[in-house]
Design a protein around this motif. Structure first.
Motif, PDB file in Angstrom:
ATOM      1  N   GLY A  70       0.800  -1.145  -0.110  1.00 40.27           N
ATOM      2  CA  GLY A  70      -0.055   0.057  -0.053  1.00 40.27           C
ATOM      3  C   GLY A  70       0.892   1.358  -0.095  1.00 40.27           C
ATOM      4  O   GLY A  70       0.559   2.275  -0.679  1.00 40.27           O
ATOM      5  N   LYS A  71       1.845   1.131   0.668  1.00 44.06           N
ATOM      6  CA  LYS A  71       2.677   2.305   0.854  1.00 44.06           C
ATOM      7  C   LYS A  71       3.526   2.418  -0.550  1.00 44.06           C
ATOM      8  O   LYS A  71       3.672   3.693  -0.982  1.00 44.06           O
ATOM      9  CB  LYS A  71       3.736   2.052   1.989  1.00 44.06           C
ATOM     10  N   ALA A 101       1.212   4.263  -2.791  1.00 43.29           N
ATOM     11  CA  ALA A 101       1.072   5.847  -2.307  1.00 43.29           C
ATOM     12  C   ALA A 101       2.077   6.617  -3.063  1.00 43.29           C
ATOM     13  O   ALA A 101       1.793   7.440  -3.379  1.00 43.29           O
ATOM     14  CB  ALA A 101       0.974   6.001  -0.796  1.00 43.29           C
ATOM     15  N   ARG A 102       3.216   5.712  -2.973  1.00 46.22           N
ATOM     16  CA  ARG A 102       4.475   6.519  -3.385  1.00 46.22           C
ATOM     17  C   ARG A 102       4.221   6.436  -5.134  1.00 46.22           C
ATOM     18  O   ARG A 102       4.788   7.551  -5.625  1.00 46.22           O
ATOM     19  CB  ARG A 102       5.848   5.861  -3.320  1.00 46.22           C
ATOM     20  N   LEU A 110      -6.945   2.837  -0.476  1.00 39.43           N
ATOM     21  CA  LEU A 110      -6.026   1.766   0.068  1.00 39.43           C
ATOM     22  C   LEU A 110      -6.840   1.044   1.340  1.00 39.43           C
ATOM     23  O   LEU A 110      -7.034   1.653   2.360  1.00 39.43           O
ATOM     24  CB  LEU A 110      -4.674   2.180   0.466  1.00 39.43           C
ATOM     25  N   GLU A 154      -2.166   3.743   9.332  1.00 40.32           N
ATOM     26  CA  GLU A 154      -1.652   2.465   8.449  1.00 40.32           C
ATOM     27  C   GLU A 154      -2.467   1.765   7.692  1.00 40.32           C
ATOM     28  O   GLU A 154      -1.848   0.800   7.089  1.00 40.32           O
ATOM     29  CB  GLU A 154      -0.207   2.287   8.706  1.00 40.32           C
ATOM     30  N   GLY A 207      -4.533   2.183   5.908  1.00 41.97           N
ATOM     31  CA  GLY A 207      -5.094   2.585   4.743  1.00 41.97           C
ATOM     32  C   GLY A 207      -6.208   4.041   4.527  1.00 41.97           C
ATOM     33  O   GLY A 207      -6.256   4.296   5.694  1.00 41.97           O
ATOM     34  N   LEU A 228       5.729  11.843  -1.765  1.00 43.35           N
ATOM     35  CA  LEU A 228       6.542  10.562  -1.734  1.00 43.35           C
ATOM     36  C   LEU A 228       6.651  10.421  -0.022  1.00 43.35           C
ATOM     37  O   LEU A 228       6.513   9.420   0.439  1.00 43.35           O
ATOM     38  CB  LEU A 228       7.660  10.742  -2.222  1.00 43.35           C
ATOM     39  N   LEU A 273       1.328   6.700   5.419  1.00 42.21           N
ATOM     40  CA  LEU A 273       0.124   6.736   4.702  1.00 42.21           C
ATOM     41  C   LEU A 273      -0.635   7.992   4.997  1.00 42.21           C
ATOM     42  O   LEU A 273      -1.920   7.964   5.486  1.00 42.21           O
ATOM     43  CB  LEU A 273      -0.652   5.407   5.088  1.00 42.21           C
TER      44      LEU A 273
END
Lengths: 480, 290
Positions: free
Chosen positions: A241-242, A245-246, A257, A460, A462, B247, B253
């Protein structure tokens, strides 16, 4: 206590017809992958190879995204909401008609007990399509302004724990809102998604509105990073998921997410203990613990610890582990060798860090991937088994004295997907529900799902919600 | 007769309800639109940003736990105190943004009215974005919005008051707390707003305002593991910097409100998007039975 023996009661697998190999579903038809590479899907209960599955490369993903774009521009976005809804109603009905076939196939490919695929997964799949079908011509009332618009092409990547259910959570709201989709099912559980492709054909869904590309992580990455994608929806690990996101940073892509969890299931001393024990068992052993919102940390008030543990162990002694297609099976197979390795490793770490490990006596089949229901006691908050998502039938037990301590411990995690509370006191339920930093709080119940009920995480675990009106908003934008 | 010599103000940061200088001891020159010296403002360091996050986190339980009615009253009072500073705001907006006095006055009017508009949402937003969910079973099931927690706000660079209000008010009205990085070139209205906040009933730490360079503190806020969300409005027009911040925000998140391609027209009617961006949806289930 006498344990009743059961005669085998296997569900017939004659109802499913698994082909020897499957292509990719692009633009309404099955096609071979450009570079021709294939992988195998196995039955985790027997290690029998079920079928050869196509691995979509970057070119295949590109074709699927282009097909989705064409379908979006030429067909789907020109259709009235009423007609989009009718297609979704058709799909819901065909899923109901073919429910048993889908349930058996899901259990064969995933390893989950037929009791769950038949009574939980597939009925919820149909319900999701039925629910969102009705939204398709009512979007102006969804809360995204008077003239909400779809994003366009949605890239959707789903996990192996609830293969078809996760597909429905993704595809039904996306199509209702007017998007077209390219969906990648998990590498180990592609079969029901491919059968769903046939269902789309039976429903005469216009070509390209739904595209299914099978493959592993590389396929998923190619899909998410494809510049022709407007919206990304992912269910899976927090780590991936991270990465997503990136990968969408600096783009116009919107992401939702739905990631990992380490839910606390909190039992107070005034709780109806037998009901609470049932809820704890359901919370962590449902679907072999392959549940992102599983109640993997049991927090028991000290004064009832001995009682709860004794009843919990007695109950676990009655769970039946084995053939997923047997109607009396409670716990099926672990989905893959890889996942079994992770569960074993983390359980060994649990012992090495000083927690006490217990499992009921149970015979495991010789072939296939199996792990017995396991309880760790003497777990501290610092232990890895109290911090990391195990995603298996492993329960970590901790204790608390006061409600404030329960809240402190429950919230002491980077995750925030779900939580459970067991108590007879109404005001305490509502207070706990306010204090817990989690997207879903089950009070005196656990692991309930419904298409009308928003689901998703804090922190975290999501962002974005699936289910209900909130789930629809993830596929709409308010500006024109 | 000689003209009276004015008493000039020292412009400082606003952190945890107090007005510290930057721990770095640094300041930078703020000029008006024509380049004439206006003041030396504190140039916040990474450490100042981290301190502000600590102060903000401490304020979360009190502010998020206050009743919606109370938050609405407190925020309405901010508008009352802003009204009393109307002339000062107008001077600063006129000087910083290079506007005529009458245009600056209109902007201050709009900023105060916008604050009032947002304040009114405090006890209404839950009814608009929450729901009762008709699940297929004997359960009572409802969804409520809750604040996400600590929100870092990169305030718009051009619109130093109306833009600031338009990004800050939606954060705090939902029960979140904010660490704001004011417009780098035009920080004075933000500092005056911090004085307004300090003298209204907003608890210390609910809004923290830093002045200085975006490049000094924005990366720290974007990467900070105890910040729950970030508004990148202040990075509008700098796509590469905005991408780097997004980023960094992915590490835990954070909820991200992306930087627009160019700074938008803040006089346009706001919708609910910015309030909703910092709200989590919590769904609660309970069995129904006798």
């Amino acid at each position: 206590m006498t344990k009743f023996e059961y005669a085998p009661a296997p569900e017939s697998r004659a109802i499913v017809d698994i082909k020897s190999s499957y292509g990719l579903f692009v633009n309404g038809e099955f096609v071979d992958p450009v570079d021709g590479s294939m992988f195998k899907s196995v039955n985790p209960a027997t290690e029998e190879v079920l079928a050869e599955i196509s691995s979509a490369g970057a070119d295949d993903v590109d074709k699927a995204v282009q097909a989705a774009r064409r379908a979006y521009e030429r067909t789907w976005s020109k259709l009235s909401g009423r007609d989009r809804g009718k297609y979704l109603f058709r799909i819901a009905r065909i899923i109901q008609e073919r429910a048993r076939e889908l349930a058996v196939l899901e259990s064969i490919d995933n390893g989950k007990p037929i009791r769950e695929s038949r009574d939980v997964d597939i009925p919820l799949v149909a319900a999701h399509f039925f629910y969102y079908a009705g939204w398709a011509d009512k979007l102006a009332w969804a809360g995204a302004g008077p003239d909400p618009r779809p994003h366009g092409v949605a890239a959707q990547v789903i996990p192996w724990n609830f293969p078809l259910l996760m597909l429905s959570w993704k595809i039904a709201p996306a199509l209702a809102a007017g998007n077209t989709v390219v969906l990648k099912p998990a590498e180990t559980t592609p079969l029901t998604a491919l059968l769903f492709a046939e269902i789309c054909q039976q429903a005469d869904l216009p070509p390209g509105v739904v595209n299914i590309v099978t493959g592993a992580g590389d396929t998923g990455r190619a899909l998410v990073e494809h510049p022709g994608v407007d919206k990304v929806a992912f269910t899976g690990s927090t780590e991936v998921g991270k990465q997503i996101a990136r990968s969408v940073a600096g783009t116009a892509k919107k992401a939702t997410l739905e990631l990992g969890g380490k839910a606390a299931n909190i039992v107070f001393d005034d709780a109806p203990i037998d009901q609470a024990v049932e809820g704890v068992v359901n919370g962590i052993f449902f679907n072999q613990g392959h549940v992102c919102c599983a109640g993997s940390r049991l927090l028991v008030q000290e004064s009832v610890y001995d009682d709860v543990l004794a009843r919990l162990k007695r109950r676990l002694g009655t769970l039946r582990v084995g053939d997923p297609l047997d109607k009396n099976t409670d716990i099926g197979a672990i989905n893959s060798a890889e996942q079994l390795t992770r569960i074993r490793e983390l359980s060994e770490v649990g012992e090495a860090e000083g927690a006490e490990r217990w499992s009921p006596e149970c015979e495991l089949p010789e072939r296939g991937f199996w792990f017995p229901p396991t309880v760790f006691t003497g777990v501290s908050q610092a232990h890895r088994i109290a911090r990391e998502e195990i995603f298996g039938p492993v329960l970590s037990v901790l204790t608390f004295r006061t409600p404030a301590e329960a809240v402190e411990k429950a919230n002491n995690t980077p995750f925030g997907l779900s939580a459970g509370v067991w108590t007879d006191k109404g005001s305490r339920i509502l207070w706990m529900a306010q204090q817990l930093r989690a997207g879903v709080v089950w009070a005196n119940t656990f692991n309930r799902f419904d298409p009308t009920s928003p689901f998703g995480g804090y922190k975290e675990s999501g962002y974005g919600r699936e289910g209900g009106r909130h789930g629809l908003l993830a596929y709409l934008k308010s500006e024109g | 007769m000689a003209e009276r010599l004015a008493v000039k103000k020292t412009y400082k940061l606003y952190v945890g309800g107090r007005f510290p200088r930057s721990e770095s001891g640094r300041s930078y020159e703020v000029t008006d639109a024509k380049g004439r010296f206006l003041a030396n403002a504190a140039r916040a360091s990474r450490k100042d940003a981290r301190d502000a996050v600590v102060a903000a986190r401490k304020a979360v339980p009190g502010w998020s736990g206050a009743t919606a009615y109370n938050r609405g009253q407190v925020l309405y009072r901010v508008a009352e105190v802003m009204e009393g500073r109307h002339s000062q705001f107008a001077d600063e907006v006129a000087a910083g943004e290079g506007l005529s006095r009458s245009k600056a006055t209109a902007i201050v009017d709009e900023a105060i009215d916008r604050w009032v508009w947002y304040a009114g949402w405090a006890d209404k937003i839950a009814q608009v974005v929450g729901s009762s969910n008709p699940v297929a079973g004997p359960y009572f099931d409802f969804s409520v919005p809750e604040p996400t927690g600590v929100v870092a706000v990169l305030a718009p660079q051009q619109s130093s008051l109306l833009g600031l209000v338009s990004v800050l008010a939606p954060v705090v009205v939902g029960g979140n707390v904010a660490v704001v990085l004011a417009s780098a070139e035009r920080p004075l209205p933000a500092i005056t707003l911090s004085e307004v906040l300090a003298t209204s009933d907003v608890p210390g730490g609910v809004v923290n305002i830093l002045t200085g360079r975006l490049a000094d503190t924005a990366p720290t806020l974007a990467a900070h593991m105890d910040v729950n969300a970030i508004d990148l409005a202040g990075a509008a027009g700098d796509a590469e910097h905005a991408r780097e911040l997004e980023l960094a925000a992915a590490d835990n998140l954070k909820r991200v409100v992306r930087a627009p391609v160019a700074e938008p027209d803040w006089t346009a009617e706001p919708g609910l998007d910015r309030i909703a961006a910092y709200l989590e949806t919590k769904t609660v289930w309970h069995p129904v039975g006798i």
